[in-house]
Design a protein around this motif. Structure first.
Motif, PDB file in Angstrom:
ATOM      1  N   PHE A   1       1.887  -6.969  11.010  1.00 38.71           N
ATOM      2  CA  PHE A   1       0.783  -6.131  11.456  1.00 38.71           C
ATOM      3  C   PHE A   1       1.152  -5.285  12.674  1.00 38.71           C
ATOM      4  O   PHE A   1       0.290  -4.649  13.270  1.00 38.71           O
ATOM      5  CB  PHE A   1      -0.459  -6.981  11.750  1.00 38.71           C
ATOM      6  N   GLY A   2       2.414  -5.287  13.071  1.00 43.13           N
ATOM      7  CA  GLY A   2       2.881  -4.346  14.075  1.00 43.13           C
ATOM      8  C   GLY A   2       2.835  -4.811  15.517  1.00 43.13           C
ATOM      9  O   GLY A   2       2.805  -3.985  16.435  1.00 43.13           O
ATOM     10  N   LYS A   3       2.886  -6.126  15.752  1.00 41.81           N
ATOM     11  CA  LYS A   3       2.798  -6.625  17.128  1.00 41.81           C
ATOM     12  C   LYS A   3       4.011  -6.193  17.958  1.00 41.81           C
ATOM     13  O   LYS A   3       3.853  -5.728  19.096  1.00 41.81           O
ATOM     14  CB  LYS A   3       2.688  -8.152  17.116  1.00 41.81           C
TER      15      LYS A   3
ATOM     16  N   ARG B   1      -5.878  -5.540  12.974  1.00 36.81           N
ATOM     17  CA  ARG B   1      -6.349  -5.474  11.589  1.00 36.81           C
ATOM     18  C   ARG B   1      -5.798  -4.206  10.949  1.00 36.81           C
ATOM     19  O   ARG B   1      -4.899  -3.554  11.476  1.00 36.81           O
ATOM     20  CB  ARG B   1      -7.878  -5.505  11.553  1.00 36.81           C
ATOM     21  N   GLU B   2      -6.380  -3.834   9.822  1.00 33.88           N
ATOM     22  CA  GLU B   2      -5.940  -2.620   9.145  1.00 33.88           C
ATOM     23  C   GLU B   2      -6.295  -1.387   9.980  1.00 33.88           C
ATOM     24  O   GLU B   2      -7.147  -1.450  10.866  1.00 33.88           O
ATOM     25  CB  GLU B   2      -6.575  -2.515   7.754  1.00 33.88           C
ATOM     26  N   PHE B   3      -5.632  -0.254   9.700  1.00 35.20           N
ATOM     27  CA  PHE B   3      -5.906   0.993  10.402  1.00 35.20           C
ATOM     28  C   PHE B   3      -7.276   1.553  10.010  1.00 35.20           C
ATOM     29  O   PHE B   3      -7.726   1.347   8.878  1.00 35.20           O
ATOM     30  CB  PHE B   3      -4.866   2.047  10.029  1.00 35.20           C
TER      31      PHE B   3
ATOM     32  N   ALA C   1      -3.457   5.280   1.158  1.00 36.93           N
ATOM     33  CA  ALA C   1      -4.272   4.566   2.141  1.00 36.93           C
ATOM     34  C   ALA C   1      -5.236   3.599   1.463  1.00 36.93           C
ATOM     35  O   ALA C   1      -5.366   2.439   1.864  1.00 36.93           O
ATOM     36  CB  ALA C   1      -5.047   5.563   3.003  1.00 36.93           C
ATOM     37  N   VAL C   2      -5.915   4.071   0.403  1.00 39.38           N
ATOM     38  CA  VAL C   2      -6.888   3.228  -0.299  1.00 39.38           C
ATOM     39  C   VAL C   2      -6.193   2.080  -1.028  1.00 39.38           C
ATOM     40  O   VAL C   2      -6.603   0.921  -0.929  1.00 39.38           O
ATOM     41  CB  VAL C   2      -7.718   4.066  -1.293  1.00 39.38           C
ATOM     42  N   SER C   3      -5.134   2.395  -1.764  1.00 41.55           N
ATOM     43  CA  SER C   3      -4.476   1.362  -2.570  1.00 41.55           C
ATOM     44  C   SER C   3      -3.775   0.318  -1.702  1.00 41.55           C
ATOM     45  O   SER C   3      -3.635  -0.843  -2.096  1.00 41.55           O
ATOM     46  CB  SER C   3      -3.467   1.997  -3.535  1.00 41.55           C
TER      47      SER C   3
ATOM     48  N   HIS D   1      -3.312  -1.069   5.320  1.00 38.63           N
ATOM     49  CA  HIS D   1      -2.414  -2.035   5.971  1.00 38.63           C
ATOM     50  C   HIS D   1      -1.192  -1.276   6.483  1.00 38.63           C
ATOM     51  O   HIS D   1      -0.497  -0.605   5.714  1.00 38.63           O
ATOM     52  CB  HIS D   1      -1.982  -3.092   4.953  1.00 38.63           C
ATOM     53  N   PRO D   2      -0.873  -1.352   7.798  1.00 40.25           N
ATOM     54  CA  PRO D   2       0.181  -0.504   8.370  1.00 40.25           C
ATOM     55  C   PRO D   2       1.544  -0.665   7.712  1.00 40.25           C
ATOM     56  O   PRO D   2       2.204   0.328   7.386  1.00 40.25           O
ATOM     57  CB  PRO D   2       0.213  -0.921   9.849  1.00 40.25           C
ATOM     58  N   PHE D   3       1.986  -1.907   7.501  1.00 39.02           N
ATOM     59  CA  PHE D   3       3.319  -2.099   6.932  1.00 39.02           C
ATOM     60  C   PHE D   3       3.362  -1.723   5.459  1.00 39.02           C
ATOM     61  O   PHE D   3       4.331  -1.125   4.981  1.00 39.02           O
ATOM     62  CB  PHE D   3       3.768  -3.549   7.096  1.00 39.02           C
ATOM     63  N   HIS D   4       2.312  -2.031   4.710  1.00 36.95           N
ATOM     64  CA  HIS D   4       2.326  -1.745   3.283  1.00 36.95           C
ATOM     65  C   HIS D   4       2.274  -0.239   3.013  1.00 36.95           C
ATOM     66  O   HIS D   4       2.863   0.237   2.047  1.00 36.95           O
ATOM     67  CB  HIS D   4       1.168  -2.469   2.594  1.00 36.95           C
TER      68      HIS D   4
END
Length: 364
Positions: A50-52, A196-198, A227-229, A233-236
């Motif tokens: 999640f980008g920590k 969380r998600e963007f 973005a929707v699919s 989620h930042p990494f996905h």
């Protein structure tokens, strides 16, 4: 002619110049620096990917532009001797620190006392940014300090030197339970940010910028689809963009190739996660699926609360005021897919009419 660069990052943290979103964290951090409130306590919590670490890199980059601050990033997966690392890095920034003399201190308190004398002399502050903070006691013990002490004592020592000396602290961790235990030593004084998600607009902005940097143009419809699919989620999203850029073309065929590659990775990853969840409790899967929408604590039975507390320590859910939410909505969507017996190849919608339906549901 296309540039051959692929600006999407799927290995390691995102460098500061390609960092997006997390405006709440960045703004709060900048405000503290502007107000010269360097004795800060900030904790960044979130599951894996999640980008920590990316956030810590960004915050270090920001702090580096403030003359009174010396930011040091300790990534405990690659720094094995944290005290030695701190002393040697400070010696590069402040003249007069005798590394050997400081490290000869058998009592760590005197080590930081000497450091603080030099900080006061130079009118500077040490800002420690520590990744995987829950692993700090093990690293300090392996360095030869506090070998026979419990982890709690070591965290209390860190609290003591931060309180007494010119030191600020920003920490992160993905092993939520032990990290929560570490933060408990400060009795609620840490300002916590739970990743969380963007937001959707930030997802679109990130995707557009990274495609542009990769020498490729993506229509708004494609950006919104990714973005929707990927559920923002930042990494996905980085993963999808990487595989799409790798093909040097954007059309329905290349979108489907990228979708299948990402889907295989996520089904394998979330499949292992689902096994872990099922091993905790037979009802854990149902609880997580319900938490795609916030659940009030008042609506949970005593048994469910016990289960939710276990899931919280493992990083699957988090508490927001009096409600519990799932950390990773992509995982929640995967669970819903499994529970409804839908084919796994339908986990991520294709760029077709199926996507249009998913998009409509997402906005609703």
């Amino acid at each position: 002619m296309y540039c051959l660069r692929n600006a999407f990052v799927i290995e390691g943290p995102v460098p500061p110049e390609l960092f997006f979103d997390r405006g709440e964290v960045v703004t709060f951090f900048r405000n503290l620096l502007e107000l010269e409130k360097y004795k800060m306590l900030i904790a960044i919590l979130g599951p894996f990917k999640f980008g920590k670490t990316s956030i810590l890199l960004k915050l270090r980059s920001i702090a580096s532009s403030y003359n009174k601050v010396i930011p040091l990033l300790l990534r405990l997966n690659i720094v094995s001797k944290p005290f030695t690392f701190i002393v040697k890095k400070l010696a590069e920034k402040i003249e007069g620190i005798d590394v050997e003399e400081v490290l000869r201190c058998e009592e760590p308190y005197y080590m930081f006392e000497k450091i603080n004398i030099m900080l006061e002399k130079e009118d500077k502050w040490l800002l420690l940014l520590i990744d995987e903070f829950q692993d700090l006691p093990e690293a300090i013990k392996s360095e030869g300090f506090f070998i026979n002490r419990q982890d709690k004592f070591i965290f209390e020592f860190v609290r003591g030197i931060v309180e007494e000396f010119r030191i600020g602290l920003v920490v992160s961790g993905s092993v939520i339970g032990p990290l929560m235990d570490a933060l408990d030593v400060w009795h609620g004084r840490f300002i916590q940010f739970k990743l969380r998600e963007f937001p959707r607009e930030d997802s679109i902005s990130m995707l557009r910028k990274l495609f542009d940097l990769s020498g490729m143009h993506a229509d708004d419809s494609v950006l919104k689809y990714i973005a929707v699919s990927m559920n923002d989620h930042p990494f996905h999203m980085q993963l999808f963009g990487y595989y799409l850029v790798d093909q040097r073309n954007i059309n329905e065929d290349t979108l489907e190739i990228a979708r299948r590659k990402v889907q295989k990775i996520l089904i394998d990853y979330y499949g292992r996660k689902l096994l872990e969840v099922n091993s905790i409790d037979p009802n854990a899967t149902q609880i997580l699926a319900r938490m795609l929408q916030p659940i009030s604590i008042a609506k949970l039975s005593d048994d469910e609360i016990d289960l939710v507390l276990k899931l919280e320590r493992l990083g699957y859910v988090f508490r927001d005021n009096n409600e519990y939410r799932i950390y990773d909505k992509m995982f929640g969507r995967y669970i819903t897919n499994v529970l409804s017996n839908r084919p796994k190849e339908k986990y991520i919608p294709e760029y077709t009419s199926e996507y249009i339906v998913a998009k409509k549901l997402a906005y609703e």
